[in-house]
Design a protein around this motif. Structure first.
Motif, PDB file in Angstrom:
ATOM      1  N   TYR A  45       0.780  -1.236   0.000  1.00 32.94           N
ATOM      2  CA  TYR A  45       0.000   0.000   0.000  1.00 32.94           C
ATOM      3  C   TYR A  45       0.811   1.285   0.000  1.00 32.94           C
ATOM      4  CZ  TYR A  45      -3.737  -3.167   1.528  1.00 32.94           C
ATOM      5  OH  TYR A  45      -4.638  -4.180   1.623  1.00 32.94           O
ATOM      6  N   GLU A  46       2.120   1.212  -0.029  1.00 33.72           N
ATOM      7  CA  GLU A  46       2.930   2.421   0.086  1.00 33.72           C
ATOM      8  C   GLU A  46       2.559   3.427  -1.009  1.00 33.72           C
ATOM      9  OE1 GLU A  46       7.479   3.521   1.123  1.00 33.72           O
ATOM     10  OE2 GLU A  46       7.171   1.946  -0.344  1.00 33.72           O
ATOM     11  N   GLY A  47       2.260   4.635  -0.597  1.00 32.52           N
ATOM     12  CA  GLY A  47       1.926   5.706  -1.520  1.00 32.52           C
ATOM     13  C   GLY A  47       0.459   5.775  -1.911  1.00 32.52           C
ATOM     14  N   LEU A  48      -0.370   4.855  -1.432  1.00 27.42           N
ATOM     15  CA  LEU A  48      -1.786   4.862  -1.773  1.00 27.42           C
ATOM     16  C   LEU A  48      -2.603   5.560  -0.690  1.00 27.42           C
ATOM     17  CD1 LEU A  48      -2.338   1.199  -3.052  1.00 27.42           C
ATOM     18  CD2 LEU A  48      -1.907   3.243  -4.403  1.00 27.42           C
ATOM     19  N   GLN A  49      -3.647   6.217  -1.117  1.00 21.72           N
ATOM     20  CA  GLN A  49      -4.606   6.827  -0.202  1.00 21.72           C
ATOM     21  C   GLN A  49      -5.710   5.801   0.089  1.00 21.72           C
ATOM     22  OE1 GLN A  49      -4.163   9.865   1.186  1.00 21.72           O
ATOM     23  NE2 GLN A  49      -2.190   9.835   0.106  1.00 21.72           N
ATOM     24  N   MET A  53      -6.760   2.310  -1.822  1.00 23.56           N
ATOM     25  CA  MET A  53      -6.622   1.006  -1.167  1.00 23.56           C
ATOM     26  C   MET A  53      -7.895   0.185  -1.335  1.00 23.56           C
ATOM     27  SD  MET A  53      -4.834   1.860   2.438  1.00 23.56           S
ATOM     28  CE  MET A  53      -3.122   2.253   2.609  1.00 23.56           C
ATOM     29  N   ARG A  54      -9.050   0.842  -1.168  1.00 24.59           N
ATOM     30  CA  ARG A  54     -10.324   0.147  -1.329  1.00 24.59           C
ATOM     31  C   ARG A  54     -10.480  -0.342  -2.763  1.00 24.59           C
ATOM     32  NH1 ARG A  54     -11.868   3.902   2.525  1.00 24.59           N
ATOM     33  NH2 ARG A  54     -12.382   5.520   1.019  1.00 24.59           N
ATOM     34  N   ARG A  55     -10.105   0.494  -3.724  1.00 21.74           N
ATOM     35  CA  ARG A  55     -10.210   0.118  -5.138  1.00 21.74           C
ATOM     36  C   ARG A  55      -9.278  -1.057  -5.451  1.00 21.74           C
ATOM     37  NH1 ARG A  55     -13.063  -1.032  -9.225  1.00 21.74           N
ATOM     38  NH2 ARG A  55     -12.120  -0.553 -11.219  1.00 21.74           N
ATOM     39  N   LEU A  56      -8.088  -1.040  -4.878  1.00 14.31           N
ATOM     40  CA  LEU A  56      -7.150  -2.148  -5.067  1.00 14.31           C
ATOM     41  C   LEU A  56      -7.750  -3.444  -4.525  1.00 14.31           C
ATOM     42  CD1 LEU A  56      -4.322  -3.210  -5.852  1.00 14.31           C
ATOM     43  CD2 LEU A  56      -3.574  -2.555  -3.565  1.00 14.31           C
ATOM     44  N   LYS A  57      -8.358  -3.384  -3.357  1.00  9.82           N
ATOM     45  CA  LYS A  57      -8.982  -4.567  -2.756  1.00  9.82           C
ATOM     46  C   LYS A  57     -10.121  -5.079  -3.637  1.00  9.82           C
ATOM     47  CE  LYS A  57      -9.965  -7.570   0.440  1.00  9.82           C
ATOM     48  NZ  LYS A  57      -9.467  -8.889   0.204  1.00  9.82           N
ATOM     49  N   GLN A  58     -10.936  -4.165  -4.192  1.00  7.65           N
ATOM     50  CA  GLN A  58     -12.023  -4.567  -5.077  1.00  7.65           C
ATOM     51  C   GLN A  58     -11.485  -5.253  -6.324  1.00  7.65           C
ATOM     52  OE1 GLN A  58     -14.006  -0.859  -5.783  1.00  7.65           O
ATOM     53  NE2 GLN A  58     -15.364  -1.058  -4.016  1.00  7.65           N
ATOM     54  N   LEU A  59     -10.418  -4.701  -6.884  1.00  7.39           N
ATOM     55  CA  LEU A  59      -9.828  -5.296  -8.079  1.00  7.39           C
ATOM     56  C   LEU A  59      -9.231  -6.667  -7.790  1.00  7.39           C
ATOM     57  CD1 LEU A  59      -8.108  -2.179  -9.666  1.00  7.39           C
ATOM     58  CD2 LEU A  59     -10.142  -3.368 -10.493  1.00  7.39           C
ATOM     59  N   GLU A  60      -8.604  -6.821  -6.620  1.00  6.36           N
ATOM     60  CA  GLU A  60      -8.053  -8.124  -6.242  1.00  6.36           C
ATOM     61  C   GLU A  60      -9.167  -9.155  -6.069  1.00  6.36           C
ATOM     62  OE1 GLU A  60      -5.829  -7.115  -2.754  1.00  6.36           O
ATOM     63  OE2 GLU A  60      -3.997  -6.718  -3.889  1.00  6.36           O
ATOM     64  N   ASP A  61     -10.281  -8.750  -5.454  1.00  9.28           N
ATOM     65  CA  ASP A  61     -11.410  -9.662  -5.276  1.00  9.28           C
ATOM     66  C   ASP A  61     -11.998 -10.068  -6.631  1.00  9.28           C
ATOM     67  OD1 ASP A  61     -11.083  -9.511  -2.538  1.00  9.28           O
ATOM     68  OD2 ASP A  61     -12.733  -8.070  -2.249  1.00  9.28           O
ATOM     69  N   GLU A  62     -12.159  -9.087  -7.513  1.00  6.27           N
ATOM     70  CA  GLU A  62     -12.691  -9.370  -8.842  1.00  6.27           C
ATOM     71  C   GLU A  62     -11.753 -10.299  -9.610  1.00  6.27           C
ATOM     72  OE1 GLU A  62     -14.017  -7.046 -12.938  1.00  6.27           O
ATOM     73  OE2 GLU A  62     -13.424  -5.887 -11.189  1.00  6.27           O
ATOM     74  N   ASN A  63     -10.466 -10.061  -9.508  1.00  8.29           N
ATOM     75  CA  ASN A  63      -9.482 -10.898 -10.185  1.00  8.29           C
ATOM     76  C   ASN A  63      -9.548 -12.338  -9.672  1.00  8.29           C
ATOM     77  OD1 ASN A  63      -7.355 -11.377 -11.993  1.00  8.29           O
ATOM     78  ND2 ASN A  63      -5.838 -11.078 -10.384  1.00  8.29           N
ATOM     79  N   ALA A  64      -9.698 -12.501  -8.364  1.00  3.32           N
ATOM     80  CA  ALA A  64      -9.798 -13.847  -7.793  1.00  3.32           C
ATOM     81  C   ALA A  64     -11.037 -14.570  -8.314  1.00  3.32           C
ATOM     82  CB  ALA A  64      -9.827 -13.765  -6.273  1.00  3.32           C
ATOM     83  N   LYS A  65     -12.164 -13.853  -8.411  1.00  2.00           N
ATOM     84  CA  LYS A  65     -13.390 -14.459  -8.936  1.00  2.00           C
ATOM     85  C   LYS A  65     -13.204 -14.879 -10.394  1.00  2.00           C
ATOM     86  CE  LYS A  65     -16.540 -11.904  -5.948  1.00  2.00           C
ATOM     87  NZ  LYS A  65     -17.537 -10.814  -5.893  1.00  2.00           N
TER      88      LYS A  65
END
Length: 88
Positions: A45-49, A53-65
């Motif tokens: 998360y370094e450098g992220l607001q 961070m929330r958007r990154l988590k959403q993208l990771e969840d979508e990618n896993a699906k």
């Protein structure tokens, strides 16, 4: 996987303290986390607001699906090809 007890804003605050020059051991002791967790967060998360961070988590969840869907479809395809080979 266990959900984090820290919000994205709390993670960003902890990482900002490290960027401001406070010793990592002190930051971790005050936050109640291990240094390994701190450095994992820093790597991720370094450098992220917090919104980023929330958007990154959403993208990771979508990618896993999507990866799960691809794996299921690949398995189905292999099974169907095996069935066709047996009939011929």
């Amino acid at each position: 996987m266990k959900a984090s007890k820290f919000s994205d804003a709390q993670k960003a605050f902890i990482l900002k303290q490290g960027a401001d020059g406070l010793p990592v051991a002190d930051i971790c002791r005050k936050a109640g986390i291990s240094q390994a967790i701190y450095f994992n967060w820093k790597r991720k998360y370094e450098g992220l607001q917090p919104p980023e961070m929330r958007r990154l988590k959403q993208l990771e969840d979508e990618n896993a699906k999507l990866k799960k869907i691809v794996a299921d479809l690949s398995l189905d395809r292999e099974m169907l090809q095996d069935l066709v080979r047996r009939k011929l």
